[in-house]
Design a protein around this motif. Structure first.
Motif, PDB file in Angstrom:
ATOM      1  N   TYR A  98      38.349  33.451  40.177  1.00 44.36           N
ATOM      2  CA  TYR A  98      38.835  32.075  40.297  1.00 44.36           C
ATOM      3  C   TYR A  98      39.309  31.788  41.719  1.00 44.36           C
ATOM      4  O   TYR A  98      39.083  30.698  42.253  1.00 44.36           O
ATOM      5  CB  TYR A  98      39.979  31.839  39.302  1.00 44.36           C
ATOM      6  CG  TYR A  98      39.517  31.511  37.910  1.00 44.36           C
ATOM      7  CD1 TYR A  98      39.089  30.220  37.583  1.00 44.36           C
ATOM      8  CD2 TYR A  98      39.496  32.484  36.916  1.00 44.36           C
ATOM      9  CE1 TYR A  98      38.669  29.910  36.300  1.00 44.36           C
ATOM     10  CE2 TYR A  98      39.075  32.193  35.635  1.00 44.36           C
ATOM     11  CZ  TYR A  98      38.653  30.903  35.330  1.00 44.36           C
ATOM     12  OH  TYR A  98      38.218  30.610  34.059  1.00 44.36           O
ATOM     13  N   GLN A  99      39.975  32.760  42.311  1.00 42.71           N
ATOM     14  CA  GLN A  99      40.443  32.582  43.680  1.00 42.71           C
ATOM     15  C   GLN A  99      39.265  32.490  44.645  1.00 42.71           C
ATOM     16  O   GLN A  99      39.260  31.661  45.556  1.00 42.71           O
ATOM     17  CB  GLN A  99      41.350  33.752  44.058  1.00 42.71           C
ATOM     18  CG  GLN A  99      41.907  33.662  45.473  1.00 42.71           C
ATOM     19  CD  GLN A  99      42.803  34.844  45.797  1.00 42.71           C
ATOM     20  OE1 GLN A  99      43.083  35.696  44.963  1.00 42.71           O
ATOM     21  NE2 GLN A  99      43.257  34.906  47.034  1.00 42.71           N
ATOM     22  N   MET A 100      38.245  33.330  44.448  1.00 39.13           N
ATOM     23  CA  MET A 100      37.086  33.333  45.334  1.00 39.13           C
ATOM     24  C   MET A 100      36.340  32.014  45.270  1.00 39.13           C
ATOM     25  O   MET A 100      35.920  31.468  46.293  1.00 39.13           O
ATOM     26  CB  MET A 100      36.154  34.492  44.945  1.00 39.13           C
ATOM     27  CG  MET A 100      34.966  34.690  45.865  1.00 39.13           C
ATOM     28  SD  MET A 100      33.911  36.067  45.320  1.00 39.13           S
ATOM     29  CE  MET A 100      35.064  37.441  45.392  1.00 39.13           C
ATOM     30  N   TRP A 101      36.166  31.480  44.052  1.00 37.71           N
ATOM     31  CA  TRP A 101      35.426  30.227  43.877  1.00 37.71           C
ATOM     32  C   TRP A 101      36.292  28.999  44.135  1.00 37.71           C
ATOM     33  O   TRP A 101      35.779  27.883  44.203  1.00 37.71           O
ATOM     34  CB  TRP A 101      34.841  30.155  42.466  1.00 37.71           C
ATOM     35  CG  TRP A 101      33.595  30.971  42.297  1.00 37.71           C
ATOM     36  CD1 TRP A 101      33.513  32.314  42.127  1.00 37.71           C
ATOM     37  CD2 TRP A 101      32.260  30.474  42.286  1.00 37.71           C
ATOM     38  NE1 TRP A 101      32.201  32.699  42.010  1.00 37.71           N
ATOM     39  CE2 TRP A 101      31.405  31.587  42.101  1.00 37.71           C
ATOM     40  CE3 TRP A 101      31.699  29.213  42.409  1.00 37.71           C
ATOM     41  CZ2 TRP A 101      30.022  31.459  42.048  1.00 37.71           C
ATOM     42  CZ3 TRP A 101      30.323  29.078  42.347  1.00 37.71           C
ATOM     43  CH2 TRP A 101      29.497  30.196  42.175  1.00 37.71           C
ATOM     44  N   ASP A 102      37.600  29.207  44.258  1.00 38.40           N
ATOM     45  CA  ASP A 102      38.532  28.113  44.512  1.00 38.40           C
ATOM     46  C   ASP A 102      38.430  27.041  43.420  1.00 38.40           C
ATOM     47  O   ASP A 102      38.299  25.839  43.691  1.00 38.40           O
ATOM     48  CB  ASP A 102      38.263  27.493  45.889  1.00 38.40           C
ATOM     49  CG  ASP A 102      39.416  26.633  46.372  1.00 38.40           C
ATOM     50  OD1 ASP A 102      40.522  26.759  45.812  1.00 38.40           O
ATOM     51  OD2 ASP A 102      39.210  25.814  47.290  1.00 38.40           O
ATOM     52  N   VAL A 103      38.483  27.514  42.169  1.00 36.63           N
ATOM     53  CA  VAL A 103      38.461  26.606  41.016  1.00 36.63           C
ATOM     54  C   VAL A 103      39.714  26.852  40.179  1.00 36.63           C
ATOM     55  O   VAL A 103      40.238  27.975  40.140  1.00 36.63           O
ATOM     56  CB  VAL A 103      37.202  26.820  40.148  1.00 36.63           C
ATOM     57  CG1 VAL A 103      35.957  26.421  40.910  1.00 36.63           C
ATOM     58  CG2 VAL A 103      37.095  28.256  39.670  1.00 36.63           C
TER      59      VAL A 103
END
Length: 334
Positions: free
Chosen positions: A44-49
């Protein structure tokens, strides 16, 4: 392998979680029939969602760079029939509209129609991709620079052969001109504080005039005071040729040909132009015509007018000459 050796290959769930976190690996599971994605906190952090109860493949697709979106959709759809490992790199857009490179890796189901899930990992490979792009850019720039230098060397050879009478004279003049180019390109480097992308204007003059100033009685007789500004690679090369020709003329006919001669190079900047004054004093009284019609003088005129967007004017006096050079700041930055 013994049972004892096998035991050493077993890790606890907590050990595996720590290893995954330390490697920057994000986990995902795609449920085909529901078209939902389950991801860990790192993903979730990597995709910024934002964390939601239901995250679909289409939700993630909206984050993929438009140029990569169709390719990624096709690749994920084909994963169900893939036998063996798969990997695909693509770009995503964060909320701050920054581009991030992500590598999706997993194991195909080998055409197993009973399988309803697929699990894999996401890796942030932005640093690697940026390094690859930087290497490609550098390779392209170096190739372009080498081609330009080879073309320039070829042209100088042809023109020098037409302006000299003996092979020894041609070799000497050509070597001097190529050496001047080499000194200028030694200065081609990134500059701090956004001052340009090649050498500084003062460095070009100082480095190329240093050999004339350091020779015995010539020491300390050359002064350089020009505006501080950065030069582009193209203009640095052209200006190096101009300085070399002017210095050569001075050494042969002008102020640097006598023990008492002085050379003062000064400049001002304003209204998008750079004005350089090359002033020689204390030289012999000579015939200006002997140093105004040769190949070198024509090269100077052509370079300043064409490449540096300016003009040059000579004012001969007894024992000296004042050469005024006007150049475009925009051309010098190229």
């Amino acid at each position: 392998m013994s049972d004892m050796d096998s035991a050493h290959l077993e890790w606890t769930a907590e050990e595996l979680r720590r290893a995954v976190r330390s490697a920057g690996v994000a986990l995902w599971t795609w449920t085909f029939d529901k078209d939902t994605f389950l991801m860990d906190a790192m993903a979730y952090q990597m995709w910024d969602v934002p964390r939601t109860d239901v995250l679909t493949f289409e939700d993630l697709s909206a984050k993929i760079h438009p140029a990569d979106r169709d390719r990624v959709r096709t690749a994920f759809a084909a994963m169900r029939a893939t036998d063996g490992p798969f990997e695909i790199d693509f770009r995503i857009l964060t909320e701050a509209e920054h581009v991030r490179w992500v590598s999706a890796r997993g194991q195909g189901n080998g055409g197993d129609t009973e399988a309803t899930k697929m699990t894999g990992i996401f890796l942030d490979v932005t640093g690697r991709k940026q390094a690859e792009e930087g290497h490609e850019l550098l390779a392209g720039e170096m190739s372009h620079r080498v081609k330009n230098l080879l073309a320039l060397a070829s042209g100088l050879t042809a023109m020098t052969s037409r302006s000299t009478e003996t092979k020894e004279e041609m070799a000497r003049q050509l070597t001097e001109r190529l050496t001047a180019l080499g000194r200028a390109h030694d200065l081609v480097r990134p500059l701090p504080n956004g001052e340009g992308r090649a050498a500084l204007l003062g460095d070009i003059f100082s480095v190329l005039l240093a050999p004339y100033d350091d020779a015995g009685a010539f020491a300390g007789r050359i002064r350089v005071a020009v505006p501080r500004m950065g030069l582009g690679e193209k203009s640095a090369t052209g200006l190096a040729l101009v300085i070399h020709e002017l210095a050569t003329n001075s050494l042969k006919y002008g102020a640097l040909s006598t023990d008492a001669g002085l050379l003062d190079v000064s400049g001002t900047a304003g209204d998008g132009v750079i004005d350089i004054v090359w002033a020689e004093h204390g030289g012999p009284v000579d015939d200006p015509g002997q140093r105004s019609d040769g190949f070198g003088s024509k090269l100077v005129q052509r370079t300043i007018a064409g490449q540096l967007g300016g003009n040059i004017a000579y004012d001969w006096t007894d024992g000296g000459v004042v050469i005024k050079i006007r150049m475009s700041e925009e051309a010098l930055a190229s």
